[in-house]
Enzyme design. Structure first.
Site, PDB file in Angstrom:
ATOM      1  N   GLY A 154      79.626  85.782 -11.443  1.00  0.00           N
ATOM      2  CA  GLY A 154      80.571  86.816 -11.837  1.00  0.00           C
ATOM      3  C   GLY A 154      79.980  88.208 -11.940  1.00  0.00           C
ATOM      4  O   GLY A 154      80.710  89.192 -12.100  1.00  0.00           O
ATOM      5  N   LYS A 184      87.742  86.129  -4.441  1.00  0.00           N
ATOM      6  CA  LYS A 184      88.048  84.738  -4.109  1.00  0.00           C
ATOM      7  C   LYS A 184      88.038  83.879  -5.362  1.00  0.00           C
ATOM      8  O   LYS A 184      87.463  84.252  -6.388  1.00  0.00           O
ATOM      9  CB  LYS A 184      87.009  84.181  -3.122  1.00  0.00           C
ATOM     10  CG  LYS A 184      86.717  85.067  -1.934  1.00  0.00           C
ATOM     11  CD  LYS A 184      85.647  84.460  -1.040  1.00  0.00           C
ATOM     12  CE  LYS A 184      85.123  85.459  -0.046  1.00  0.00           C
ATOM     13  NZ  LYS A 184      84.258  86.482  -0.676  1.00  0.00           N
ATOM     14  N   VAL A 244      82.424  83.642  -8.038  1.00  0.00           N
ATOM     15  CA  VAL A 244      81.181  82.879  -8.224  1.00  0.00           C
ATOM     16  C   VAL A 244      79.931  83.635  -7.790  1.00  0.00           C
ATOM     17  O   VAL A 244      78.820  83.139  -7.986  1.00  0.00           O
ATOM     18  CB  VAL A 244      81.236  81.531  -7.467  1.00  0.00           C
ATOM     19  CG1 VAL A 244      82.280  80.623  -8.090  1.00  0.00           C
ATOM     20  CG2 VAL A 244      81.498  81.738  -5.979  1.00  0.00           C
ATOM     21  N   TYR A 245      80.063  84.795  -7.201  1.00  0.00           N
ATOM     22  CA  TYR A 245      78.874  85.524  -6.760  1.00  0.00           C
ATOM     23  C   TYR A 245      78.061  85.962  -7.969  1.00  0.00           C
ATOM     24  O   TYR A 245      78.532  86.727  -8.808  1.00  0.00           O
ATOM     25  CB  TYR A 245      79.254  86.748  -5.925  1.00  0.00           C
ATOM     26  CG  TYR A 245      79.797  86.445  -4.551  1.00  0.00           C
ATOM     27  CD1 TYR A 245      79.770  85.163  -4.009  1.00  0.00           C
ATOM     28  CD2 TYR A 245      80.347  87.452  -3.762  1.00  0.00           C
ATOM     29  CE1 TYR A 245      80.263  84.891  -2.744  1.00  0.00           C
ATOM     30  CE2 TYR A 245      80.838  87.191  -2.495  1.00  0.00           C
ATOM     31  CZ  TYR A 245      80.801  85.908  -2.006  1.00  0.00           C
ATOM     32  OH  TYR A 245      81.308  85.645  -0.741  1.00  0.00           O
ATOM     33  N   CYS A 246      76.836  85.445  -8.044  1.00  0.00           N
ATOM     34  CA  CYS A 246      75.937  85.748  -9.152  1.00  0.00           C
ATOM     35  C   CYS A 246      76.624  85.522 -10.502  1.00  0.00           C
ATOM     36  O   CYS A 246      76.503  86.330 -11.433  1.00  0.00           O
ATOM     37  CB  CYS A 246      75.397  87.177  -9.049  1.00  0.00           C
ATOM     38  SG  CYS A 246      74.408  87.457  -7.573  1.00  0.00           S
TER      39      CYS A 246
END
Length: 323
Positions: free
Chosen positions: A56, A80, A52-54
């Site tokens: 993907g 994660k 989920v960071y940015c």
């Protein structure tokens, strides 16, 4: 950089991890390449990301740097799954379908056939724990994952997951939690559970969301996260009277040692019981260099004790104060 085993597992990681939450937003691909090169040159191996960071983009950037900047087998890739990516039927949660769908997406974005550490990002109370752990077992059995951990779990949640996997082929090897001089809450229940089950700690926000660097002592710098409307609440969580006292103690210790408050705060959490590697993020390579420089610092026992005292938290029944 020294290496440590992650919990009781055979996985070895550098005792400082590189966080990539800002890659794709505050940190572009060129700057990310510079950070990764500097980190690996310093002996770093653990690189932490998430699906989920940015949206993907963090994983995509990291994947694009493999082999060009660093050989794939020279770093430990940790990612994660389970946090919300989209509104689709498999877009969030720790169900078998959602987790395995998320893992396939991570592998595509990273351009690899496996990740070294796969972490369940958040507890999902709507899904039987057995289903979540079965998905993790399947990921390991199919060769897509080498080791499994959890993130942001409470003490009882960690204990439940670790107990269920204990003695099997896929034990829980790590828990990633917020941990710093400003946030020691995990010492009440998470740390004892991790100790009992041989789980390693991966602290996130080891610098108290930036507050422990001392940058906010005189106000809010215009180029800081605290001045960004999107992150102000995140930083302000640790801007209070208690935090101010701790920050002053860290600054005093740094002055006496001839180093930076950042180095003191990072060294303190790095050397706590069970900690394998604090995860540090940076907007640019200059910020990362300050964290890498802390590798050489070993805090004198009397300074560690003083910082322990000024940042101490309360323990009540039936908790026991340990570590």
């Amino acid at each position: 950089m020294r290496q440590r085993r992650l919990g009781n597992s055979g996985l070895r990681v550098s005792r400082l991890g590189l966080g990539t939450m800002s890659w794709g937003e505050a940190t572009d691909a060129d700057e990310a390449a510079s950070q990764l090169a500097a980190f690996v040159e310093a002996g770093g191996t653990l690189v932490d990301t998430a699906d989920v960071y940015c949206d993907g983009e963090s994983e995509r950037i990291l994947g694009g740097l493999l082999d060009d900047v660093v050989p794939r087998d020279h770093i430990v890739i940790a990612t994660k799954a389970a946090a919300k990516r989209n509104d689709g039927p498999f877009g969030s949660g720790a169900s078998r379908g959602a987790l395995l769908n998320a893992l396939d997406g991570s592998l595509r974005r990273l351009g690899v056939d496996h990740v070294d550490l796969w972490q369940v990002h958040v507890w999902d109370g709507q899904v039987p724990l057995e289903e979540t752990l079965a998905a993790a077992d399947h990921a390991v059995a199919t060769g897509k994952v080498r080791y499994c951990g959890v993130s942001n779990y409470t003490g009882w949640q960690l204990a439940a997951a670790a107990a269920a996997q204990q003695g099997g082929p896929n034990p829980i090897v790590s828990v990633q939690s917020e941990y710093s001089l400003l946030e020691r809450g995990i010492e009440r229940e998470v740390v004892p559970a991790a100790r009992h089950f041989g789980v390693g700690l991966l602290p996130w926000a080891p610098l108290g969301r930036g507050v422990l660097t001392g940058k906010y002592r005189g106000g809010t710098p215009p180029n800081s996260r605290g001045a960004d409307p999107g992150y102000a609440g995140y930083v302000d969580h640790h801007r209070n009277d208690r935090a101010a006292r701790i920050v002053e103690a860290v600054a005093t210790a740094a002055e006496g040692l001839g180093t930076s408050p950042l180095a003191v705060a990072l060294a303190w959490v790095r050397d706590r019981d069970l900690v394998a590697a604090p995860i540090v993020g940076a907007r640019d390579t200059a910020q990362l260099a300050a964290s890498l420089a802390a590798e050489e610092l070993e805090l004198p026992a009397e300074i560690t004790a003083a910082l322990d005292d000024v940042s101490a938290i309360e323990f009540g029944y039936p908790e026991q104060r340990r570590g």
